[in-house]
Design an enzyme around this catalytic site. Structure first.
Site, short mmCIF file in Angstrom:
data_model
loop_
_atom_site.label_atom_id
_atom_site.label_comp_id
_atom_site.label_asym_id
_atom_site.label_seq_id
_atom_site.Cartn_x
_atom_site.Cartn_y
_atom_site.Cartn_z
NE ARG A 62 -3.72 0.21 2.10
CZ ARG A 62 -4.84 -0.50 1.64
NH1 ARG A 62 -5.20 -1.24 0.69
NH2 ARG A 62 -5.29 1.12 1.44
CG ASP A 139 -11.82 3.64 -1.55
OD1 ASP A 139 -10.52 2.73 -0.96
OD2 ASP A 139 -12.69 3.40 -1.35
CB CYS A 199 -12.55 15.18 14.61
SG CYS A 199 -11.03 15.41 15.07
CB CYS A 219 -15.24 3.42 12.93
SG CYS A 219 -16.11 4.89 11.36
CB CYS A 246 -20.95 8.15 10.92
SG CYS A 246 -21.14 9.23 12.38
CB CYS A 253 -14.15 19.26 10.62
SG CYS A 253 -12.28 19.60 10.53
#
Length: 379
Positions: A62, A139, A199, A219, A246, A253
Site C-alpha cells: 500500500r 479507492d 472530531c 467506527c 457517519c 470540523c
C-alpha cells in the site's frame, strides 16, 4: 532521459485539463511513502482494521505505488467535491425516526464517476506522449491515497484521518493516476488542525483513539458498511439512526463550516435516501432494495446488512407499536439477523415499560446543538 516536450508545461496543462474535467484540484507527488510504512504496520498490529483482512493481506504494498504499477514515477492526485445543497444534516440526525445515510452515498457511486474522469485525463496526457503508461485508481487498489494526496498538496491529514483543505474542508473524493513521467512535484500544505480535537470528542463511539488514528472496529462507517457479521451490542445504542456511514467528525470540523458545495449532478441526493422514514426503508424487499440502490455505493452492502443496520436504528428510535409489530413480523430463518431484530424489539419494549423517550447520546446532542448554532455545517 530527455523528452520532446516540456515537463513543467505538461504539468501545468494536466492541472488545467483536470479542472476542465470537473476536478476541483490536481496535485502531483513522487511515490516515496517509506515514512508511512511503520505507521501502517503499527495500525495493523493493533488490529484497528477489524475484519478488513485485505488491509493486512497487501501490507507494505500500500505504501509502494511503484510496485503496484512498475515504472511509476509520479502520482497525480485529484479531488472532487461531493457535498450536495440541502444536505439536511440536523433535520435527519435530530429525528430518530429517520435514517441517516452518509452524504457521500446519496447519489451515484463515486468510484465510477472519478475513474471515468481520470481515464479521460490519462488519455489527454497520451495525446502529448504516445508512450506514456498510466493507471487510474479510485479507492480500488492497495494504495495509501491520503498520504499521497497530502504529498501532492491537496491538503493535510486531519486528526480524523481524512484529508483537509483550507478552502474545501473535507467534503471531497480522492482519486489517483499513476504515471511513468518525472513531472515536477507540488509542495504539501501545512497542518492546520493545531490543538483542535473537535472530531475526536464528537465521534459517537470514540473511534478516533488518538490524533490521526482511527480504530475501525468502533467506527460507525465500518460497522454499517464493512463489517459483514454482528454489530457489537455495546455499540448499537451509539449508532443512533445512522444506517450507512457517519459524517460526525466532518460535521463538527471548523474547516468544514464554509466548505464548497458540489455542482455534479451525479452526486445529487436520491429522494428515497434523503432523510427517509426508517420503517419504510425496513419494509423494502430485496428487489426494491436493489432497484432503489442501482448505481449507488449502498448496493454493495447487500439487503441483509441493510436490514441489520435499519433494525439497529429502529431499536434506537422512540417506542412505537408499529415498529415492534414490523420487527416481530420480520423474524425469519437468518439467526444473525434475528439477533439484531430481537435486540431492537427488546429495546423498544424496555422504553415502553419504562415510559421513557429514547434520549439521544450526549455527543449527538452536542453535535446537533453546534449545527443549529452555526458552529458546524448544515447545507
Amino acid at each position: 532521459m530527455s523528452y520532446p516536450f516540456d515537463l513543467i508545461e505538461l504539468a501545468r496543462l494536466i492541472k488545467e485539463w483536470g479542472l476542465a474535467l470537473g476536478f476541483q484540484q490536481v496535485g502531483i507527488c513522487d511515490t516515496d511513502l517509506a515514512a508511512h510504512e511503520s505507521v501502517l504496520q503499527a495500525w495493523l498490529d493493533n488490529q484497528y482494521h477489524g475484519d478488513m483482512e485485505w488491509m493486512a493481506r497487501h501490507g507494505s504494498l500500500r505504501a509502494r505505488p511503484h510496485e503496484l504499477l512498475p515504472g511509476t514515477l509520479r502520482v497525480i492526485s485529484v479531488r472532487m467535491n461531493y457535498l450536495p445543497a440541502n444536505a439536511a444534516f440536523a433535520r435527519t440526525l435530530k429525528n430518530p425516526r429517520l435514517g441517516y445515510v452518509s452524504r457521500y452515498a446519496l447519489g451515484r457511486d463515486y468510484h465510477k464517476v472519478l475513474r471515468h474522469r481520470l481515464q479521460q485525463l490519462g488519455n489527454k496526457i497520451r495525446e502529448w506522449c504516445k508512450e506514456v503508461q498510466f493507471r487510474p485508481f479510485v479507492d480500488s487498489a492497495p494504495l495509501m491515497e491520503r498520504p499521497l494526496a497530502a504529498k501532492a498538496g491537496i491538503g493535510w491529514v486531519g486528526k480524523h484521518s481524512l484529508i483537509l483543505n483550507r478552502e474545501a474542508g473535507s467534503w471531497f473524493f480522492l482519486g489517483e493516476l499513476l504515471i511513468n513521467l518525472p513531472l515536477p512535484v507540488d509542495q504539501p500544505q501545512q497542518d492546520g488542525c493545531g490543538r483542535c480535537v473537535a472530531c475526536m470528542t464528537a465521534c459517537p463511539t470514540g473511534a478516533i483513539v488518538a490524533p490521526y488514528t482511527v480504530d475501525a472496529r468502533r467506527c460507525i462507517s465500518y460497522l454499517t458498511i464493512e463489517l459483514q457479521g454482528e454489530i457489537p451490542e455495546d455499540l448499537r445504542p451509539l449508532i443512533g439512526n445512522r444506517i450507512y456511514g457517519c459524517d460526525d467528525c466532518q460535521l463538527i470540523c471548523p474547516w468544514n463550516r464554509f466548505s464548497a458545495l458540489t455542482d455534479e449532478k451525479d452526486f445529487s441526493p436520491r429522494a428515497a435516501l434523503h432523510s427517509p422514514e426508517l420503517l419504510e426503508l425496513y419494509k423494502w424487499d430485496e428487489t426494491t432494495f436493489l432497484r432503489a440502490t442501482e448505481g449507488s455505493p449502498i448496493r454493495r452492502i447487500g439487503h441483509w446488512r441493510w436490514l441489520r443496520n435499519i433494525a439497529v436504528a429502529l431499536g434506537n428510535a422512540p417506542y412505537e407499536e408499529s415498529i415492534v409489530s414490523c420487527l416481530q413480523e420480520s423474524l425469519g430463518n437468518d439467526a444473525l439477523l434475528n439477533k439484531h431484530i430481537t435486540w431492537a424489539i427488546e429495546r423498544q419494549l424496555q422504553q415502553r415499560e419504562a415510559a421513557t423517550v429514547n434520549v439521544q447520546p450526549a455527543r449527538q446532542r452536542r453535535l446537533i446543538n453546534a449545527i443549529e448554532k452555526g458552529l458546524a455545517r448544515d447545507a
